[in-house]
Design a protein around this motif. Structure first.
Motif, short mmCIF file in Angstrom:
data_model
loop_
_atom_site.label_atom_id
_atom_site.label_comp_id
_atom_site.label_asym_id
_atom_site.label_seq_id
_atom_site.Cartn_x
_atom_site.Cartn_y
_atom_site.Cartn_z
N PRO A 32 22.39 -8.66 0.36
CA PRO A 32 21.17 -8.64 1.33
C PRO A 32 19.82 -8.77 0.60
O PRO A 32 19.90 -8.51 -0.70
CB PRO A 32 21.31 -7.16 1.83
CG PRO A 32 22.97 -6.90 1.74
CD PRO A 32 23.27 -7.42 0.41
N ASP A 33 18.60 -8.81 1.33
CA ASP A 33 17.58 -9.38 0.81
C ASP A 33 16.76 -7.96 0.28
O ASP A 33 15.98 -8.14 -0.90
CB ASP A 33 16.70 -9.96 1.76
CG ASP A 33 17.14 -11.33 1.82
OD1 ASP A 33 17.43 -12.03 0.74
OD2 ASP A 33 17.70 -11.81 3.23
N PHE A 34 16.93 -7.07 1.09
CA PHE A 34 16.02 -5.77 0.86
C PHE A 34 16.71 -4.47 1.25
O PHE A 34 17.54 -4.37 2.07
CB PHE A 34 14.88 -5.77 1.45
CG PHE A 34 13.80 -6.71 1.16
CD1 PHE A 34 13.11 -6.87 0.11
CD2 PHE A 34 13.52 -7.65 2.25
CE1 PHE A 34 12.31 -7.78 -0.36
CE2 PHE A 34 12.49 -8.71 1.73
CZ PHE A 34 11.89 -8.70 0.56
N LEU A 35 16.53 -3.35 0.46
CA LEU A 35 16.96 -2.14 0.81
C LEU A 35 15.63 -1.34 0.71
O LEU A 35 15.09 -1.05 -0.23
CB LEU A 35 18.13 -1.58 -0.07
CG LEU A 35 18.74 -0.06 0.16
CD1 LEU A 35 19.56 -0.38 1.60
CD2 LEU A 35 19.44 0.44 -1.18
N TRP A 87 16.90 1.30 5.30
CA TRP A 87 17.31 0.21 5.91
C TRP A 87 17.78 -0.73 4.92
O TRP A 87 17.42 -1.12 3.99
CB TRP A 87 15.85 -0.44 6.76
CG TRP A 87 15.50 0.22 7.88
CD1 TRP A 87 14.58 1.35 7.84
CD2 TRP A 87 15.57 0.07 9.09
NE1 TRP A 87 14.62 1.82 9.26
CE2 TRP A 87 15.23 0.80 10.06
CE3 TRP A 87 16.38 -0.92 9.82
CZ2 TRP A 87 15.06 0.71 11.34
CZ3 TRP A 87 16.57 -1.23 11.21
CH2 TRP A 87 15.82 -0.34 12.04
N LEU A 88 18.82 -1.54 5.34
CA LEU A 88 19.36 -2.79 5.00
C LEU A 88 18.99 -4.06 5.65
O LEU A 88 18.96 -4.04 6.74
CB LEU A 88 21.00 -2.74 4.76
CG LEU A 88 21.66 -3.55 3.68
CD1 LEU A 88 21.36 -3.14 2.36
CD2 LEU A 88 23.30 -3.41 4.06
N VAL A 89 18.18 -4.76 5.12
CA VAL A 89 17.62 -5.93 5.49
C VAL A 89 18.06 -7.31 5.09
O VAL A 89 17.92 -7.47 3.74
CB VAL A 89 16.21 -5.82 5.53
CG1 VAL A 89 15.28 -6.92 6.35
CG2 VAL A 89 15.38 -4.44 5.83
N GLY A 110 6.89 3.06 7.33
CA GLY A 110 7.17 4.37 6.75
C GLY A 110 7.72 4.61 5.30
O GLY A 110 8.35 5.35 4.98
N VAL A 111 7.42 3.42 4.47
CA VAL A 111 8.06 3.05 3.46
C VAL A 111 7.85 4.06 2.35
O VAL A 111 6.65 4.62 1.94
CB VAL A 111 7.52 1.54 2.86
CG1 VAL A 111 8.26 1.23 1.58
CG2 VAL A 111 8.33 0.71 3.89
N VAL A 112 8.92 4.49 1.49
CA VAL A 112 9.00 5.34 0.52
C VAL A 112 9.08 4.33 -0.76
O VAL A 112 8.47 4.52 -2.02
CB VAL A 112 9.95 6.36 0.32
CG1 VAL A 112 9.95 7.10 -0.81
CG2 VAL A 112 9.61 7.31 1.62
N ASP A 113 10.09 3.50 -0.68
CA ASP A 113 10.30 2.59 -1.71
C ASP A 113 11.04 1.34 -1.08
O ASP A 113 11.84 1.51 0.02
CB ASP A 113 11.30 3.12 -3.04
CG ASP A 113 11.03 2.40 -4.12
OD1 ASP A 113 10.41 1.33 -4.27
OD2 ASP A 113 11.57 2.58 -5.22
N VAL A 120 0.83 -1.27 -0.06
CA VAL A 120 -0.13 -0.11 0.00
C VAL A 120 0.84 1.27 0.01
O VAL A 120 0.71 2.23 -0.65
CB VAL A 120 -1.00 -0.11 1.33
CG1 VAL A 120 -1.81 1.38 1.30
CG2 VAL A 120 -1.83 -1.10 1.12
N SER A 121 2.02 1.05 0.82
CA SER A 121 2.86 2.25 0.97
C SER A 121 3.27 2.89 -0.68
O SER A 121 3.48 4.05 -0.62
CB SER A 121 4.24 1.90 1.59
OG SER A 121 3.56 1.45 2.87
N THR A 122 3.76 1.93 -1.46
CA THR A 122 4.31 2.50 -2.78
C THR A 122 3.32 2.38 -3.92
O THR A 122 3.64 2.75 -4.78
CB THR A 122 5.51 1.47 -3.03
OG1 THR A 122 5.13 0.07 -3.16
CG2 THR A 122 6.47 1.38 -1.91
N GLY A 123 2.20 1.45 -3.68
CA GLY A 123 1.27 1.15 -4.68
C GLY A 123 1.64 0.45 -5.76
O GLY A 123 1.31 0.35 -6.99
#
Length: 287
Positions: free
Chosen positions: A152-155, A163-165, A128-131, A103-106
């Motif tokens: 890593p799996d996500f930025l 966040w680096l995840v 609070g995601v932007v991308d 929902v955050s990014t559509g």
């Protein structure tokens, strides 16, 4: 940035959850995770002077792969890049990749497993995601006298920073994984990013966020129930009481889940979510 300064700003490799109540309207997404210590992974890393000029990062731009040393990574366009590799689907594979709508990014974002999908859901709820970029960058680092690589799996770019995840169930984490995660934490610190390993959710969290997500998309309120539910939550009451006090409890339940997802009301995520969950009004403006 010189390496002397980096050694004084090592990544906080654990995220300490708050004690007691964890209100869903006020938590950060990393508060939903059980902390993972990376101390054992640091032992073999080559963090001698000049490490940030030896370790490398490679990511994908619109025109192909781009590389630099870690020292220069924060000044690059890595946040505007794409995945360094693509997900695959085949018969009999043990993990379940797919695309998941935020929902955050559509937009839909890729995840290679159900565990990664849960991380995306938590980020969408409280991050609070932007991308979000999946498989964002491949690191080359030195550990135990050998050159190693880790992706890593996500930025995640959020309103609270980058966040680096890494995502790995706790039972599957090996010593070599801890070394790779510790290296990623050091690189994140060098770039001014946050870092976390998503290995285990706090008890009750995953089920509650999944329940809220059933009503996360746009939801109309033709019966005008939402203002009354918000006022009732301000006075306090359980989820079941607030819903049953309306003329149409089933519809009220959907509206309450929508308000919970969008953090206009909250429940204690440290307890099982259900009709007996005490609902309170958010102290903030909501979304």
């Amino acid at each position: 940035m010189d390496d002397g300064r980096l050694s004084g700003m090592r990544a906080d490799v654990t995220v300490a959850p708050p004690d007691g109540v964890l209100w869903s309207y006020d938590c950060a997404w990393a508060d939903l995770l059980v902390p993972v210590s990376l101390a054992d992974g640091l032992e073999e890393l080559d963090l001698a002077d000049g490490w940030s000029r030896r370790w490398t990062a490679t990511w994908s731009s619109g025109r192909g792969p781009v590389s630099c040393v870690v020292r220069d990574l924060a000044r690059t366009s890595v946040l505007e890049g794409g995945s360094t590799r693509w997900f695959s689907w085949r018969r009999s594979q043990r993990h379940r990749p797919g695309l998941h709508f935020l929902v955050s990014t559509g937009r839909h974002h890729g995840a290679e497993s159900l565990e990664e999908a849960r991380v995306l859901l938590a980020l969408d709820f409280a991050g609070g995601v932007v991308d979000v970029i999946a498989q964002p960058v491949k690191f080359g680092f030195d550990a135990g006298g050998k050159r190693r690589a880790h992706t890593p799996d996500f930025l995640a770019v959020t309103r609270a920073g980058v966040w680096l995840v890494d995502v790995r169930p706790k039972a599957l984490i090996k010593r070599s994984d801890l070394e790779a995660f510790a290296a990623a934490a050091e690189i994140a610190a060098a770039c001014g990013w946050h870092y976390v390993v998503a290995a285990q959710w706090r008890e009750n969290v995953a089920a509650a966020v999944d329940a809220f997500s059933s009503q996360r998309r746009a939801l109309s309120d033709p019966l005008g129930l939402r203002p009354g539910l918000l006022e009732a939550a301000r006075r306090g009451g359980t989820f079941g009481e607030l819903a049953d006090a309306t003329s149409v409890p089933p519809v009220a339940r959907a509206q309450l889940l929508h308000l919970l997802w969008h953090r206009q009301v909250g429940v204690d995520l440290s307890r099982s979510f259900g009709d007996a969950s005490f609902v309170v009004r958010s102290t903030g403006p909501g979304l």
